[in-house]
Scaffold this active site. Structure first.
Site, PDB file in Angstrom:
ATOM      1  N   GLU A  98      12.165  23.398  76.506  1.00 31.63           N
ATOM      2  CA  GLU A  98      12.255  23.432  77.966  1.00 31.63           C
ATOM      3  C   GLU A  98      13.329  22.460  78.433  1.00 31.63           C
ATOM      4  O   GLU A  98      13.647  21.483  77.746  1.00 31.63           O
ATOM      5  CB  GLU A  98      10.865  23.086  78.542  1.00 31.63           C
ATOM      6  CG  GLU A  98      10.772  22.943  80.041  1.00 31.63           C
ATOM      7  CD  GLU A  98      11.122  24.201  80.837  1.00 31.63           C
ATOM      8  OE1 GLU A  98      12.183  24.800  80.572  1.00 31.63           O
ATOM      9  OE2 GLU A  98      10.355  24.560  81.751  1.00 31.63           O
ATOM     10  N   ASP A  99      13.891  22.724  79.614  1.00 28.33           N
ATOM     11  CA  ASP A  99      14.957  21.866  80.125  1.00 28.33           C
ATOM     12  C   ASP A  99      14.444  20.541  80.679  1.00 28.33           C
ATOM     13  O   ASP A  99      14.987  19.490  80.395  1.00 28.33           O
ATOM     14  CB  ASP A  99      15.792  22.610  81.198  1.00 28.33           C
ATOM     15  CG  ASP A  99      14.945  23.240  82.307  1.00 28.33           C
ATOM     16  OD1 ASP A  99      13.698  23.112  82.274  1.00 28.33           O
ATOM     17  OD2 ASP A  99      15.525  23.864  83.210  1.00 28.33           O
ATOM     18  N   ASP A 102       8.923  17.964  85.199  1.00 25.41           N
ATOM     19  CA  ASP A 102       8.946  17.354  86.529  1.00 25.41           C
ATOM     20  C   ASP A 102       7.497  17.026  86.899  1.00 25.41           C
ATOM     21  O   ASP A 102       6.977  16.002  86.479  1.00 25.41           O
ATOM     22  CB  ASP A 102       9.619  18.385  87.451  1.00 25.41           C
ATOM     23  CG  ASP A 102       9.868  17.887  88.847  1.00 25.41           C
ATOM     24  OD1 ASP A 102      10.152  16.696  89.013  1.00 25.41           O
ATOM     25  OD2 ASP A 102       9.788  18.695  89.787  1.00 25.41           O
ATOM     26  N   LYS A 130      11.119  13.538  84.113  1.00 21.99           N
ATOM     27  CA  LYS A 130      11.039  12.720  85.334  1.00 21.99           C
ATOM     28  C   LYS A 130       9.613  12.214  85.442  1.00 21.99           C
ATOM     29  O   LYS A 130       8.804  12.780  86.180  1.00 21.99           O
ATOM     30  CB  LYS A 130      11.319  13.583  86.570  1.00 21.99           C
ATOM     31  CG  LYS A 130      12.722  14.063  86.768  1.00 21.99           C
ATOM     32  CD  LYS A 130      12.799  14.724  88.161  1.00 21.99           C
ATOM     33  CE  LYS A 130      13.864  15.771  88.233  1.00 21.99           C
ATOM     34  NZ  LYS A 130      13.782  16.569  89.476  1.00 21.99           N
ATOM     35  N   VAL A 154      18.729  17.289  89.534  1.00 22.00           N
ATOM     36  CA  VAL A 154      19.902  17.404  88.666  1.00 22.00           C
ATOM     37  C   VAL A 154      20.238  18.861  88.366  1.00 22.00           C
ATOM     38  O   VAL A 154      19.372  19.727  88.384  1.00 22.00           O
ATOM     39  CB  VAL A 154      19.695  16.618  87.345  1.00 22.00           C
ATOM     40  CG1 VAL A 154      19.685  15.121  87.607  1.00 22.00           C
ATOM     41  CG2 VAL A 154      18.430  17.045  86.621  1.00 22.00           C
ATOM     42  N   ASP A 160      19.667  24.592  87.259  1.00 24.52           N
ATOM     43  CA  ASP A 160      20.314  25.205  88.412  1.00 24.52           C
ATOM     44  C   ASP A 160      19.811  24.663  89.737  1.00 24.52           C
ATOM     45  O   ASP A 160      18.762  24.023  89.820  1.00 24.52           O
ATOM     46  CB  ASP A 160      20.053  26.710  88.410  1.00 24.52           C
ATOM     47  CG  ASP A 160      18.609  27.025  88.831  1.00 24.52           C
ATOM     48  OD1 ASP A 160      17.679  26.441  88.236  1.00 24.52           O
ATOM     49  OD2 ASP A 160      18.419  27.826  89.756  1.00 24.52           O
TER      50      ASP A 160
END
Ligand code: IMP
Ligand code: MG
Length: 176
Positions: A98-99, A102, A130, A154, A160
């Site tokens: 996963e990117d 959050d 984060k 970001v 995106d």
């Protein structure tokens, strides 16, 4: 270097990302040596990281894709959607890629869903975290983590804003 007007500054450079991906690849190589893991890319944000990460892992592996969505603009909608069918992972050593984590709603939900499919093992490789955004009920922890960042929105390297900026080779902070 492509530097759109809406990007305020580079947070993590292309070189820093390369270095980190290579370190993560080494750790994954050790962890999965002698196994045939299934790397599961969480579309679309993780696609760029995924493509680099799998090429830094030196053991036989297979890949598949899963799609989730929760964000509208820069706000999590609070609902996490898993679109399309979950691939067959029964008995597999699964690594979810996963990117960013959050609120951790997405990965917590995905974890519950995937565990229900009876993988042999389930681990998470995530580029960005984060931690300050974590909600009380979600104590999600990735097994392989790239960078901890502040509470900033970001973009780049797959991430995106409304579908844009995924092609930046660095992670940048969006102008507010
Ligand atoms: P979570 O469910 O709140 O952990 O959100 C995870 C998803 O929100 C990620 O997979 C991203 O797609 C998106 N997201 C969270 N923070 C950012 C950000 O700073 N930039 C771009 N996308 C983000
Ligand atoms: Mg995502």
């Amino acid at each position: 270097m492509f530097f759109p007007n809406d990007v305020d500054r580079v947070l993590i450079s292309e070189d820093e990302i390369k270095q980190k991906v290579s370190e993560m690849g080494k750790r994954l190589t050790e962890e999965y040596s002698g196994k045939n893991p299934l790397f599961l890319c969480v579309l679309r944000g993780a696609s760029v990281f995924f493509a680099d990460l799998i090429r830094s892992v030196e053991c036989p592996l297979e890949i598949d894709f899963i799609r989730t969505s929760s964000y509208v603009g820069t706000n999590s909608s609070g609902n996490v959607f898993v679109e399309e069918n979950i691939p067959d992972i029964q008995g597999r050593d699964v690594v979810v890629v996963e990117d960013i984590v959050d609120t951790a709603r997405t990965l917590s939900k995905l974890k519950t869903l995937l565990l229900g499919e009876k993988p042999r093992s389930l681990k998470f490789a995530v580029l960005l975290d984060k931690p300050s955004r974590r909600e009380a009920e979600e104590d999600f922890k990735a097994d392989f983590m790239g960078f901890k960042i502040e509470d900033l929105f970001v973009v780049g390297y797959g991430l995106d804003f409304n579908g844009k900026y995924r092609n930046l080779p660095y992670v940048g902070v969006l102008k507010s």
